[in-house]
Design an enzyme around this catalytic site. Structure first.
Site, PDB file in Angstrom:
ATOM      1  N   TRP A 111      41.714  32.019  73.313  1.00  0.00           N
ATOM      2  CA  TRP A 111      41.014  30.743  73.422  1.00  0.00           C
ATOM      3  C   TRP A 111      40.826  30.162  72.030  1.00  0.00           C
ATOM      4  O   TRP A 111      40.702  30.871  71.045  1.00  0.00           O
ATOM      5  CB  TRP A 111      39.752  30.846  74.247  1.00  0.00           C
ATOM      6  CG  TRP A 111      38.454  31.031  73.559  1.00  0.00           C
ATOM      7  CD1 TRP A 111      37.946  32.190  73.068  1.00  0.00           C
ATOM      8  CD2 TRP A 111      37.479  30.016  73.316  1.00  0.00           C
ATOM      9  NE1 TRP A 111      36.712  31.959  72.544  1.00  0.00           N
ATOM     10  CE2 TRP A 111      36.400  30.639  72.670  1.00  0.00           C
ATOM     11  CE3 TRP A 111      37.408  28.642  73.583  1.00  0.00           C
ATOM     12  CZ2 TRP A 111      35.255  29.938  72.298  1.00  0.00           C
ATOM     13  CZ3 TRP A 111      36.277  27.957  73.203  1.00  0.00           C
ATOM     14  CH2 TRP A 111      35.222  28.599  72.571  1.00  0.00           C
ATOM     15  N   ASP A 130      41.932  38.306  71.033  1.00  0.00           N
ATOM     16  CA  ASP A 130      41.333  39.611  71.283  1.00  0.00           C
ATOM     17  C   ASP A 130      42.313  40.704  70.891  1.00  0.00           C
ATOM     18  O   ASP A 130      43.527  40.507  70.947  1.00  0.00           O
ATOM     19  CB  ASP A 130      40.993  39.756  72.776  1.00  0.00           C
ATOM     20  CG  ASP A 130      39.777  38.929  73.162  1.00  0.00           C
ATOM     21  OD1 ASP A 130      39.034  38.517  72.254  1.00  0.00           O
ATOM     22  OD2 ASP A 130      39.575  38.706  74.368  1.00  0.00           O
TER      23      ASP A 130
END
Lengths: 185, 150
Positions: A111, A130
């Site tokens: 994101w 991540d």
């Protein structure tokens, strides 16, 4: 016991002579309000250590980016790039603000948001990739949620486990990679 | 000779505008690329290769085919990622045109007409939801036929 009676009689009469009932009430009121207000002051908050600026996770030593244009400590939640982060900081987990810890894989999907760099007052496009594939790091949890949107706008929601794009879906920690500067329209 | 002066100054203005145009469109491209980065690249990645997940397919050297087959033009705007993006139709048109040019210019048909604000505004009123997969499958079949004939 006469001296005892005399002593307290004198004290009481002295107080009665030198103070009024009203001043007692006003002083009591000041004390009650004052005691309740002091913990709300910013000074008191910093002293008490409840989520203060620049706090360090135990055992993690301070870091810098080594560049004046990239100020702050990447092991603290206050670091400017973390304005939209939600997770464990990779800087505290053997990686850095832009690299995954060894043995983990960076999720290809992510994101993306913008953060204001205090050094040059420009907005930068930040990708919160991540890192995936080992046990969750557990150190330096940071959840700032600026510009975060509800779950139904999944592509700008930071509660999503973005490891769905990696070969292992186990979440380890989060990075904050600079993709570029944001241009005003 | 006020008249001649006016003509000449208009011509100068025209030349100035012409010189300025490429610069302006370049600035727009940078804007468009930035919006793609912010609103699309999280899943589609910076170069359009996608994530490897079949729900986010590789757009490189492929997405242009959609503009070449019947129903594909509508599909390009009605996929949920485009039609529900928090962007104005004008911006969406610029981004989709930029994506087609950047990721798949060679697959665009010769008579390709770029999207404009009105067309995007009209098409995005309908969002593909449960029928998304079937619609895409049908279009991919059409694209395979198109490839054989072209």
């Amino acid at each position: 016991m006469k001296w005892f009676d005399k002593f307290f009689e004198n004290k009481t009469r002295n107080i009665a002579r030198t103070s009024s009932r009203r001043s007692f009430l006003s002083n009591l009121g000041k004390a009650v309000v004052g005691v309740s207000v002091i913990p709300a002051l910013p000074v008191a908050k910093a002293a008490s250590g409840g989520a203060p600026a620049g706090a360090h996770y135990p055992g993690v030593s301070p870091q810098t980016s080594g560049s004046d244009g990239d100020p702050g400590d990447p092991t603290t939640c206050e670091y400017w790039r973390y304005c939209g982060i939600d997770g464990f900081l990779c800087s505290c987990c053997g990686g850095s603000q832009s690299a995954c810890p060894p043995g983990t894989e960076m999720s290809p999907i992510t994101w993306i948001g913008t953060c204001l760099n205090p050094a040059d007052n420009k907005h930068y496009i930040i990708s919160y990739n991540d890192c995936c594939g080992k046990a969750a790091c557990g150190r330096c949890f940071c959840n700032r949620n600026e510009d975060d949107t509800p779950m139904y706008r999944a592509f700008s929601n930071n509660d999503t486990n973005w490891c769905v794009g990696a070969s292992s879906e186990t979440y380890v920690c989060s990075t904050a990679v600079i993709l570029g500067t944001s241009i005003e329209s | 000779m006020p008249n001649r002066f006016r003509v000449r100054s208009l011509a100068t203005l025209g030349i100035a505008l012409l010189m300025w145009l490429p610069l302006a469109s370049h600035a727009n491209d940078a804007q468009t690329k930035m919006k793609y980065t912010l609103f699309c690249s999280g899943c589609h990645t910076a170069d359009g290769r996608g994530s490897g997940d079949p729900r986010i397919p590789d757009m490189r050297n492929y997405v242009g085919y959609f503009a070449a087959v019947e129903g594909g033009r509508e599909f390009l705007i009605q996929v949920p990622g485009v039609s529900t993006a928090p962007l104005k139709s004008k911006e969406l048109a610029q981004i989709v045109n930029w994506m087609l040019r950047t990721f798949s210019a060679d697959q665009l048909p010769d008579d390709f007409k770029p999207f404009d604000e009105q067309e995007v505004e009209r098409l995005r009123q309908y969002v593909l939801r449960s029928e998304l997969g079937d619609t895409r499958k049908a279009l991919v079949t059409r694209i395979e036929e198109y490839k054989k004939n072209n």
